[in-house]
Write an enzyme that holds these catalytic residues in place. Sequence first.
Site, PDB file in Angstrom:
ATOM      1  CD  GLU A  58      -1.106  -0.410   3.787  1.00 35.93           C
ATOM      2  OE1 GLU A  58      -2.164  -1.438   3.626  1.00 35.93           O
ATOM      3  OE2 GLU A  58      -1.021   0.012   4.967  1.00 35.93           O
ATOM      4  CG  HIS A  74      -2.831   0.479   7.790  1.00 33.93           C
ATOM      5  ND1 HIS A  74      -2.279  -0.653   6.754  1.00 33.93           N
ATOM      6  CD2 HIS A  74      -3.561  -0.182   8.561  1.00 33.93           C
ATOM      7  CE1 HIS A  74      -3.180  -1.635   7.032  1.00 33.93           C
ATOM      8  NE2 HIS A  74      -3.812  -1.568   7.991  1.00 33.93           N
TER       9      HIS A  74
END
Lengths: 395, 291
Positions: free
Chosen positions: B210, B248
Amino acid sequence: MNIHEYQAKQLFEQYGIPCPKGAATSSRDEFESCIDSLSEGLVVVKSQIHAGGRGKGTFTDGFRGGVKLAKTKAEALEFANKMLNNTLVTIQTGPAGREVQTVYFTEGADIEKEYYLAILMDRATSAPVVVASTEGGVEIEKVAEETPEKIFKAYVDPTIGLQAHQARGIAFKLGFEGKQAGACAKLILNIYKMFWENDADMVEVNPMISMPDGGVSALDAKVSFDSNALYRHKDIVAFRDLNEEDPKEIEASKFDLNYIALDGNIACLVNGAGLAMATMDIINHCGGEAANFLDVGGGATAEQVTAAFKIILSDPKVEGILVNIFGGIMQCDVIAQGVIEAAKAVSLDKPLVVRLEGTNVVQGKKLLADSGIEITSADSLADAAQKIVDIVAAN
Amino acid sequence: MSVLVNKDTRVVFTGITGNSGGFHAKLCMEYGTQVVAGVTPGKGGQLFDEKVPVFNTVTGSIENEGANTACVFVPPPFAADSILECLDAGIELIIAITEGIPVNDMALVKKKLLETNARLVGPNCPGVITPGECKIGIMPGYIHKPGTVGIVSRSGTLTYEAVWQVTSLGYGQSTCIGIGGDPINGMNHTDAIKLFNEDPDTEAIVMIGEIGGDAEEAAAAYIKEYVKKPVAGFIAGTTAPPGRRMGHAGAIVSGGSGTAEAKIAAMEAAGIVVAKTPSDMGTALLEAWGK
C-alpha cells in the site's frame, strides 16, 4: 495530531529552544495588548491555521499573505484585523481555504541566514532522524530533489537519544563556527528532547535562523504528534483545535472510527485500512468516486456501525453506500446487526450495496436477508463496486 | 513444508485473558494450532478455556510448556513491554496483533529486536497462517486452503481478500504472512519474500502493498535480483489523496514519496504481474504463474 505554531512555540519555550517572543489571541479586543507585550519595533503578524504555505497564501477577499511584516503598531493592527475570521487559501488548504481564528504576533528577528531543520521518525531505519539544510525558508522537497548535497542527516539511536557530537556535527556542516555552532547544537538537542518526550511525529523548523549577534532562533514551527501516544500526553491533547478538523471526522473519532471526507458521491464503510483504500480504488476503477475513507476497525460494535452510518449519511454529497466487510477479528453478524440498527435509526433512503465475507458470514447474510431492509447484496468486491456505481449512475 | 509456523509450533498467547485475546486464542485452537500457554501477569495458575495453563511470565510458559512462538494480544500501552518480555525470554518468533502501539515504543523494540536472532511479525497485523497446520492471529481460517502460494501483505482484510480469491480459483497457500501497517514493524516485505523464495514448497508468491514508505520498492528490487518464482502483486491507495493518513499509520503519501504509481512501476520493472484492481489479485497470480 497537528497543533498551531503558537502552541508549538509554547513547547519550545518550555524546552529552552530560542524563538522570537510572541503573543496569540482569537479576540480583536486583545490585539493591542498582544502587540504591547512585545518589544517595540517590527512585528510579524501570523495567521494560525494547520496548513503550510501561509506566507504565500491569499485570503478569499483578495488580501494577500497569511504572514505579514508590520513596521508599526498601526500596521500590525490593520493586518491582524484583516486576517481574523477571514478565510486563507494556501497550497495546502485546498480551494475552500481555512478560516483564521487565531492571530499570532511575534517580534521581528534580525535574520543573517535561513536554515531548515526537522526531526522525524525514519521508517527505513526505524529511528528518529535529524534533517538539516543550508537552504531554509524554501520547500525542502525541492531542495532534496535539486540539490541533495545541501541536506545533512543524523540518525539517532532511540535507546540513547541524540548525542551532542551529532548535533555539533550538523551545526558544523551547516557552516556554523565557534560559539554560534554551540548555540545551534543546543537548539537541535533541545528540539530532539521535545520530539522524543512528547511522542512527536515531526518537528519542523523552517526557517531556523542565525543572527548577527551570534544567536540562533526557531522562526517558525510545525509540530505534529503520534495519535497512538496521546493517551500519555494530556497536555498535548489540550492543544487540539476542533475548528481545524472536519466535523464528521471529529464525530468519527469519538467512536474510534477512522473517517476521512473525500470529494465523491459513493460512501464506503469497510473494515481494515488496506481494504478500505482498495475499495476506494475499485470504485474509482468502475467509474465512480468515493465520498469517504471509512475504516470501522477491528472489533467494531453495532453502536459503532450505527455511528458510522450516521456520519456518512450526514454528507449531503452521498448518493449511495457500499458496505464491504471481510470479517476476521470483525464478525459479519455484528456488522449485519449494526447495518440493520443503523438503517432503522437513520431511516435510510439511499441505495445500499452490502458485501460480506469472513467470520460468521452465514449468520450475517441471514440477518440482513431477514431484516426487511432494501439491500442489494454482492458476492465479490468487483461485483459490489460495479453494482453501487451502476445504481448511483442510474438514479 | 511452509515458512515460520507449522503443526509443531508451540504458541503462547500474551493477553489471553482479555476479550479479544481469549476470543482469538479459542479460534486458533479450534483451527488446530497448538496453543500451549497463556500469559497474564497476576493470573498465573488459572486455566484458560479449562485446559490452557496461564502463567505470570513468558519465561514460565517456556519452562513449563515449551512455548517457542508468542502471539501478542496485549493492549497498546503495555504491548511493547510484552514484546520485549518475549525477546528477553528467548522466544524465537513473536507475532504482535495489537493495533495502536506508539511509534517511539516500537523504535525501542526494534533496536532490541535487531540485537537478537528473534523474528517479529507485526504489530498491527492479522498474523501468520500455514493452512491446515497452524493459525496464529485473527484471520478467518475457512478462507484458506493448504497449497503452494506464499502471500505477504501489510493489510489484514486485504490479505483475506487475496487469499479468498486464490482459494476460490482452486489454489491453496503455503503460508500467509501479515506484516502489519505500522511505520515501524518487524519483518518487512523483503524478509517474507526471502523466506518464500527459499521454501521448496512455495511455488508462487503474492505480494500486497500500500501507499507510503518504500518497502515495496525494496522488495521489488530483491525480487528482480534473486527471485525466479512467479510473483503477482497489488498496491492499495491509488486514489488516496496526498498528505492524508489512510488509517494505517504507515499509509501516507508525503512529499511525493510512497506513491502507488512509483511502487507499481518498481514492481512491474521487476517482472511482477500487478493486479489493476483488488478484485484481480487472484487472476494476476494465475497470469504470473502461467496457469
